[in-house]
Design an enzyme around this catalytic site. Sequence first.
Site, short mmCIF file in Angstrom:
data_model
loop_
_atom_site.label_atom_id
_atom_site.label_comp_id
_atom_site.label_asym_id
_atom_site.label_seq_id
_atom_site.Cartn_x
_atom_site.Cartn_y
_atom_site.Cartn_z
N GLU A 153 40.24 81.92 25.90
CA GLU A 153 40.82 80.94 24.98
C GLU A 153 42.32 81.18 24.75
O GLU A 153 42.78 81.10 23.61
CB GLU A 153 40.06 80.96 23.64
N GLU B 270 31.37 77.55 26.70
CA GLU B 270 30.75 77.88 25.42
C GLU B 270 30.23 76.61 24.79
O GLU B 270 31.00 75.83 24.23
CB GLU B 270 31.76 78.56 24.48
#
Length: 626
Positions: free
Chosen positions: A188, A262
């Site tokens: 991320e 995710e």
Amino acid sequence: MTFITPENKSPTSRTADRMRNQPEVKMHQVIEGLKADSSNFTLERKPFLILGGSIHYFRVPKAYWEDRLLKLKACGLNTLTTYVPWNLHEPERGVFDFEGELDLEAYLGLAASLGIWVILRPGPYICAEWDLGGLPSWLLRDQNMRLRTTYPGFTAAVDSYFDHLIKKVAPYQYSRGGPIIAVQVENEYGSYAMDEEYMPFIKEALLSRGITELLVTSDNKDGLKLGGVKGALETINFQKLDPEEIKYLEKIQPQKPKMVMEYWSGWFDLWGGLHHVFPAEEMMAVVTEILKLDMSINLYMFHGGTNFGFMSGAFAVGRPSPAPMVTSYDYDAPLSEAGDYTTKYHLLRNLFSHHHRVPLPKPPEATERSPYRPVIVRQHLSLWSCLDFTEQPFKSEKPVNMENLPVNNNNGQAYGYTLYETIISSGGSLKSLNNIRDRALVFVEKQFVGVLDYKEQELSIPDGKGKRTLGLLVENCGRVNYGKTLDEQRKGLVGDIQLNANILRDFMIHSLDMKPDFVSRLQSSAQWKSMREKPSFPAFFQTKLYLSSSPKDTFLKLPGWSKGVVFVNGKNLGRYWSVGPQQTLYVPGAWLNRWDNEIIVFEELETDGKVQFSSSPDYGMTVDVQ
């Protein structure tokens, strides 16, 4: 699915060979690993849909790894994803730990033996609702440290860590007969994006050490704009499906496979909040839609497990001050904290079964649990009496944050509590000047006078005669794991405190990190007092749980206690706090003994003298994830 192995060896025996340091065997060249060369993944040159689930080995007792992976496979998933926590694997600079509960090679070998592919997410930053996103706190000893950038102090530490880590995992890649089909570059980064040279550095750090499988990155929609790196497939993270986000992914990567790295099956909880649940029917509607779009998926989490010890992080996005995460990482995932099947599990199994040509394996039997009888606390030991069992106290004119204390071979203190003591000659107004990280119990002559934290920054100190000792027991409640404040996560007293108009000076600083050797020294050498003598707080309390049959999982609960930490047979189960939402701590049966089990509770303020047990968890009042 088949692993290509030399001489028709099973993946298990190949793994055993590796453990014995046998020479590497070259793979047959005609079969290909995971490729992203068209709109669908291919594996061994056949179309491949990744049906993945996250289970973090460091959140699950090693004795239960096989049970959890068999449950993953029986649900119809073909791929395991896991992060790798740098802070556990290199607790002190240059000291590495890949043994026991941290035996990553055993975990990868187990996945191979069960016929499960692996996507490895080695960081170095992992977020994961884990203290400092998995970065070791000793990095913060450098006052100029810039985490997750090409700052030389950070890259040198990453290079040293990757030298050890990648050497261990590279042999488990698909191209060498192992289960790893993809490796994630950082995590991320688009939501951090402090240095455009950083992602290329991490990518090269992987490639130069022998990573040859498909590289991927993972970001939410906003992060996709800044989180990618040339040569790695970008994947997306979300919970609610927004068609615009999928279109954006297609636009930046035309004719490439789409994957949700995710898919958030639930959410995490914060102390003082409510327990988050994500309704099964809402989750199933989104997962069904993802599969209809021919997208690969990884369930984050498939099984959350537990933030044992002091490992839970803190959440700061959109808040005036960080809020610490609870100990449980149940996450309302398809497999519960203790490995139980849920409605989500059964619904997903039914859905995924349609993506397999052969019937799914039978799920393993559910784990038994026991609501053991309550035990009465037998002995106590005041915090002040146990200071002799800590490292040598440190004298300092000014306060020193815990990471910069000269303890743990000059790696500083990482977790737990730090006691700061100084002499005062009057009462008055004690001001923290917002320099307490994160919460301090304040004492005068060992008598509790109040709490200082982010909200309460001033406290009245009663008047008294002569010189008195002022003590601040400061707890690191968990470092922020996500957002732009990672460089500011030093703990303890991070600056001056003031009494009336005077800045306080001349501190004696005690490090109370409550590591296993400290707990065992308390057990074996300390002069414990009987409960017939009234305890003074904070204190350690000791009792035993006797089991006449083979141990089973249980949940420990402390309704008559306030806040602290529980150790069972020397293992730190994590923090408890009466503010909730979590009211029970998971106790794995694998960590209990037949006959004697030592329980030590560190309690800050109050006790009813009983340790209770339950066969089911209590995570508190619920609220739907928004």
